[in-house]
Write a protein that holds these residues in place. Structure first.
Motif, PDB file in Angstrom:
ATOM      1  N   LEU A 176       0.827  -1.206   0.000  1.00 19.06           N
ATOM      2  CA  LEU A 176       0.000   0.000   0.000  1.00 19.06           C
ATOM      3  C   LEU A 176       0.862   1.256   0.000  1.00 19.06           C
ATOM      4  O   LEU A 176       1.859   1.329   0.709  1.00 19.06           O
ATOM      5  CB  LEU A 176      -0.890   0.017   1.250  1.00 19.06           C
ATOM      6  N   ASP A 177       0.455   2.228  -0.795  1.00 18.61           N
ATOM      7  CA  ASP A 177       1.048   3.571  -0.765  1.00 18.61           C
ATOM      8  C   ASP A 177       0.331   4.338   0.353  1.00 18.61           C
ATOM      9  O   ASP A 177      -0.807   4.785   0.176  1.00 18.61           O
ATOM     10  CB  ASP A 177       0.832   4.237  -2.134  1.00 18.61           C
ATOM     11  N   LEU A 178       0.996   4.465   1.477  1.00 18.55           N
ATOM     12  CA  LEU A 178       0.318   5.005   2.670  1.00 18.55           C
ATOM     13  C   LEU A 178      -0.088   6.461   2.511  1.00 18.55           C
ATOM     14  O   LEU A 178      -1.154   6.869   2.973  1.00 18.55           O
ATOM     15  CB  LEU A 178       1.209   4.834   3.902  1.00 18.55           C
ATOM     16  N   GLU A 179       0.766   7.254   1.861  1.00 24.29           N
ATOM     17  CA  GLU A 179       0.449   8.666   1.677  1.00 24.29           C
ATOM     18  C   GLU A 179      -0.860   8.818   0.898  1.00 24.29           C
ATOM     19  O   GLU A 179      -1.746   9.562   1.284  1.00 24.29           O
ATOM     20  CB  GLU A 179       1.599   9.344   0.935  1.00 24.29           C
ATOM     21  N   ARG A 180      -0.948   8.059  -0.173  1.00 25.63           N
ATOM     22  CA  ARG A 180      -2.157   8.117  -1.004  1.00 25.63           C
ATOM     23  C   ARG A 180      -3.369   7.568  -0.254  1.00 25.63           C
ATOM     24  O   ARG A 180      -4.467   8.112  -0.353  1.00 25.63           O
ATOM     25  CB  ARG A 180      -1.940   7.301  -2.271  1.00 25.63           C
ATOM     26  N   LEU A 181      -3.133   6.475   0.463  1.00 28.21           N
ATOM     27  CA  LEU A 181      -4.242   5.852   1.182  1.00 28.21           C
ATOM     28  C   LEU A 181      -4.800   6.788   2.248  1.00 28.21           C
ATOM     29  O   LEU A 181      -6.011   6.962   2.380  1.00 28.21           O
ATOM     30  CB  LEU A 181      -3.774   4.540   1.823  1.00 28.21           C
ATOM     31  N   TYR A 182      -3.894   7.420   2.992  1.00 25.33           N
ATOM     32  CA  TYR A 182      -4.346   8.277   4.090  1.00 25.33           C
ATOM     33  C   TYR A 182      -4.862   9.624   3.580  1.00 25.33           C
ATOM     34  O   TYR A 182      -5.582  10.322   4.287  1.00 25.33           O
ATOM     35  CB  TYR A 182      -3.216   8.464   5.117  1.00 25.33           C
ATOM     36  N   ASP A 183      -4.472  10.003   2.351  1.00 24.68           N
ATOM     37  CA  ASP A 183      -4.973  11.242   1.759  1.00 24.68           C
ATOM     38  C   ASP A 183      -6.319  11.049   1.071  1.00 24.68           C
ATOM     39  O   ASP A 183      -7.009  12.017   0.761  1.00 24.68           O
ATOM     40  CB  ASP A 183      -3.981  11.781   0.720  1.00 24.68           C
ATOM     41  N   GLU A 184      -6.636   9.794   0.804  1.00 25.15           N
ATOM     42  CA  GLU A 184      -7.886   9.457   0.114  1.00 25.15           C
ATOM     43  C   GLU A 184      -9.053  10.135   0.823  1.00 25.15           C
ATOM     44  O   GLU A 184      -9.328   9.860   1.991  1.00 25.15           O
ATOM     45  CB  GLU A 184      -8.056   7.930   0.114  1.00 25.15           C
ATOM     46  N   VAL A 185      -9.710  11.065   0.105  1.00 20.53           N
ATOM     47  CA  VAL A 185     -10.736  11.858   0.783  1.00 20.53           C
ATOM     48  C   VAL A 185     -12.085  11.142   0.875  1.00 20.53           C
ATOM     49  O   VAL A 185     -12.832  11.354   1.817  1.00 20.53           O
ATOM     50  CB  VAL A 185     -10.924  13.244   0.109  1.00 20.53           C
ATOM     51  N   SER A 186     -12.359  10.285  -0.115  1.00 20.71           N
ATOM     52  CA  SER A 186     -13.645   9.587  -0.087  1.00 20.71           C
ATOM     53  C   SER A 186     -13.652   8.580   1.063  1.00 20.71           C
ATOM     54  O   SER A 186     -12.614   8.156   1.562  1.00 20.71           O
ATOM     55  CB  SER A 186     -13.887   8.856  -1.404  1.00 20.71           C
ATOM     56  N   ASP A 187     -14.849   8.212   1.479  1.00 20.60           N
ATOM     57  CA  ASP A 187     -14.986   7.263   2.575  1.00 20.60           C
ATOM     58  C   ASP A 187     -14.769   5.824   2.124  1.00 20.60           C
ATOM     59  O   ASP A 187     -14.683   4.925   2.943  1.00 20.60           O
ATOM     60  CB  ASP A 187     -16.391   7.368   3.188  1.00 20.60           C
ATOM     61  N   GLU A 188     -14.640   5.642   0.817  1.00 22.38           N
ATOM     62  CA  GLU A 188     -14.662   4.285   0.286  1.00 22.38           C
ATOM     63  C   GLU A 188     -13.610   3.376   0.889  1.00 22.38           C
ATOM     64  O   GLU A 188     -13.878   2.214   1.169  1.00 22.38           O
ATOM     65  CB  GLU A 188     -14.492   4.329  -1.244  1.00 22.38           C
ATOM     66  N   LEU A 189     -12.415   3.897   1.086  1.00 21.86           N
ATOM     67  CA  LEU A 189     -11.326   3.048   1.563  1.00 21.86           C
ATOM     68  C   LEU A 189     -11.028   3.274   3.043  1.00 21.86           C
ATOM     69  O   LEU A 189      -9.944   2.955   3.531  1.00 21.86           O
ATOM     70  CB  LEU A 189     -10.075   3.272   0.713  1.00 21.86           C
ATOM     71  N   ALA A 190     -12.013   3.810   3.748  1.00 19.12           N
ATOM     72  CA  ALA A 190     -11.797   4.139   5.164  1.00 19.12           C
ATOM     73  C   ALA A 190     -11.397   2.905   5.978  1.00 19.12           C
ATOM     74  O   ALA A 190     -10.533   2.988   6.854  1.00 19.12           O
ATOM     75  CB  ALA A 190     -13.053   4.771   5.758  1.00 19.12           C
ATOM     76  N   TYR A 191     -12.000   1.762   5.680  1.00 20.14           N
ATOM     77  CA  TYR A 191     -11.661   0.550   6.445  1.00 20.14           C
ATOM     78  C   TYR A 191     -10.251   0.072   6.144  1.00 20.14           C
ATOM     79  O   TYR A 191      -9.556  -0.419   7.027  1.00 20.14           O
ATOM     80  CB  TYR A 191     -12.661  -0.577   6.155  1.00 20.14           C
ATOM     81  N   VAL A 192      -9.844   0.210   4.878  1.00 22.52           N
ATOM     82  CA  VAL A 192      -8.482  -0.182   4.502  1.00 22.52           C
ATOM     83  C   VAL A 192      -7.484   0.707   5.249  1.00 22.52           C
ATOM     84  O   VAL A 192      -6.480   0.225   5.789  1.00 22.52           O
ATOM     85  CB  VAL A 192      -8.269  -0.078   2.980  1.00 22.52           C
ATOM     86  N   ALA A 193      -7.776   2.000   5.280  1.00 21.84           N
ATOM     87  CA  ALA A 193      -6.883   2.944   5.958  1.00 21.84           C
ATOM     88  C   ALA A 193      -6.799   2.637   7.453  1.00 21.84           C
ATOM     89  O   ALA A 193      -5.715   2.635   8.047  1.00 21.84           O
ATOM     90  CB  ALA A 193      -7.368   4.377   5.735  1.00 21.84           C
ATOM     91  N   ARG A 194      -7.948   2.339   8.051  1.00 25.59           N
ATOM     92  CA  ARG A 194      -7.961   2.031   9.482  1.00 25.59           C
ATOM     93  C   ARG A 194      -7.166   0.756   9.761  1.00 25.59           C
ATOM     94  O   ARG A 194      -6.420   0.664  10.726  1.00 25.59           O
ATOM     95  CB  ARG A 194      -9.408   1.867   9.953  1.00 25.59           C
ATOM     96  N   TYR A 195      -7.339  -0.231   8.869  1.00 30.87           N
ATOM     97  CA  TYR A 195      -6.639  -1.499   9.009  1.00 30.87           C
ATOM     98  C   TYR A 195      -5.131  -1.295   8.882  1.00 30.87           C
ATOM     99  O   TYR A 195      -4.344  -1.853   9.665  1.00 30.87           O
ATOM    100  CB  TYR A 195      -7.138  -2.472   7.941  1.00 30.87           C
ATOM    101  N   ALA A 196      -4.738  -0.485   7.925  1.00 30.96           N
ATOM    102  CA  ALA A 196      -3.319  -0.220   7.713  1.00 30.96           C
ATOM    103  C   ALA A 196      -2.711   0.464   8.945  1.00 30.96           C
ATOM    104  O   ALA A 196      -1.600   0.120   9.365  1.00 30.96           O
ATOM    105  CB  ALA A 196      -3.117   0.648   6.471  1.00 30.96           C
ATOM    106  N   ARG A 197      -3.447   1.397   9.536  1.00 26.83           N
ATOM    107  CA  ARG A 197      -2.952   2.062  10.743  1.00 26.83           C
ATOM    108  C   ARG A 197      -2.787   1.050  11.875  1.00 26.83           C
ATOM    109  O   ARG A 197      -1.820   1.114  12.651  1.00 26.83           O
ATOM    110  CB  ARG A 197      -3.929   3.167  11.179  1.00 26.83           C
ATOM    111  N   ALA A 198      -3.721   0.121  11.982  1.00 30.70           N
ATOM    112  CA  ALA A 198      -3.642  -0.896  13.035  1.00 30.70           C
ATOM    113  C   ALA A 198      -2.420  -1.799  12.821  1.00 30.70           C
ATOM    114  O   ALA A 198      -1.727  -2.163  13.772  1.00 30.70           O
ATOM    115  CB  ALA A 198      -4.922  -1.730  13.061  1.00 30.70           C
ATOM    116  N   ILE A 199      -2.153  -2.166  11.551  1.00 30.31           N
ATOM    117  CA  ILE A 199      -0.997  -3.017  11.258  1.00 30.31           C
ATOM    118  C   ILE A 199       0.304  -2.271  11.572  1.00 30.31           C
ATOM    119  O   ILE A 199       1.227  -2.828  12.163  1.00 30.31           O
ATOM    120  CB  ILE A 199      -1.023  -3.483   9.787  1.00 30.31           C
TER     121      ILE A 199
END
Ligand code: C2E
Ligand code: C2E
Ligand code: C2E
Length: 88
Positions: A12-35
């Motif tokens: 995962l490209d974390l910068e892009r993932l965490y900058d993603e403004v739409s809610d669509e990937l919110a769970y992926v972002a949360r999961y990545a933060r947990a990992i």
């Protein structure tokens, strides 16, 4: 010798993932933060994740793992080749 073929790892490209403004990937972002937290891996620009975890996330999104890969690709948050990523 050691083979260096492009990996099929999910990176995962974390910068892009965490900058993603739409809610669509919110769970992926949360999961990545947990990992990141579990590994103590806070300084990376990318994060390699387990295939098992991708499968679990796909269930959350009610799609197939390959469908989730497609969605991540479309959102531009996957790194195809982390070594090329750092070379560019
Ligand atoms: P664990 O699963 O018992 O793994 C212990 C350590 O083994 C990890 O410490 C890591 O150094 C290594 N390890 C385990 N699986 C892999 C792997 O597929 N690739 C690599 N390169 N190393 C591996 P670490 O990274 O400090 O993680 C500590 C604990 O945090 C892990 O214990 C696990 O319970 C959890 N964790 C970390 N990353 C993930 C993840 O991506 N997904 C899940 N589900 N749990 C994770
Ligand atoms: P690679 O898997 O193609 O990763 C290239 C670079 O992407 C890594 O360079 C690192 O800077 C970054 N990267 C990839 N995944 C993560 C991640 O989950 N967290 C962070 N913070 N950075 C990540 P690096 O560290 O110099 O590693 C070079 C190569 O060495 C890797 O290429 C891989 O082939 C191997 N390697 C490094 N660590 C591990 C490991 O824990 N397990 C295995 N099997 N190989 C590793
Ligand atoms: P990797 O380190 O190159 O590991 C490739 C695959 O080898 C993993 O795919 C997993 O199937 C297996 N593997 C490697 N180390 C272990 C281990 O300690 N225990 C077990 N049971 N299997 C292991 P997977 O799970 O899809 O993970 C993909 C990548 O995600 C790993 O590539 C690594 O970069 C990262 N990763 C996964 N889990 C952890 C973790 O707990 N800690 C860290 N630091 N990185 C992890």
């Amino acid at each position: 010798g050691v083979r260096h073929e492009p990996t099929n790892k999910i990176v995962l490209d974390l910068e892009r993932l965490y900058d993603e403004v739409s809610d669509e990937l919110a769970y992926v972002a949360r999961y990545a933060r947990a990992i990141q937290q579990q590994r103590g891996d806070y300084n990376g620009r990318v994060l390699s994740i387990r295939a098992d975890d991708l499968r679990a996330l796909a269930i959350v999104y009610d799609i197939s793992p390959s469908g989730l890969i497609e969605r991540l690709t479309e959102a531009g948050v996957l790194v195809a080749d982390p070594r090329a990523f750092f070379a560019s």
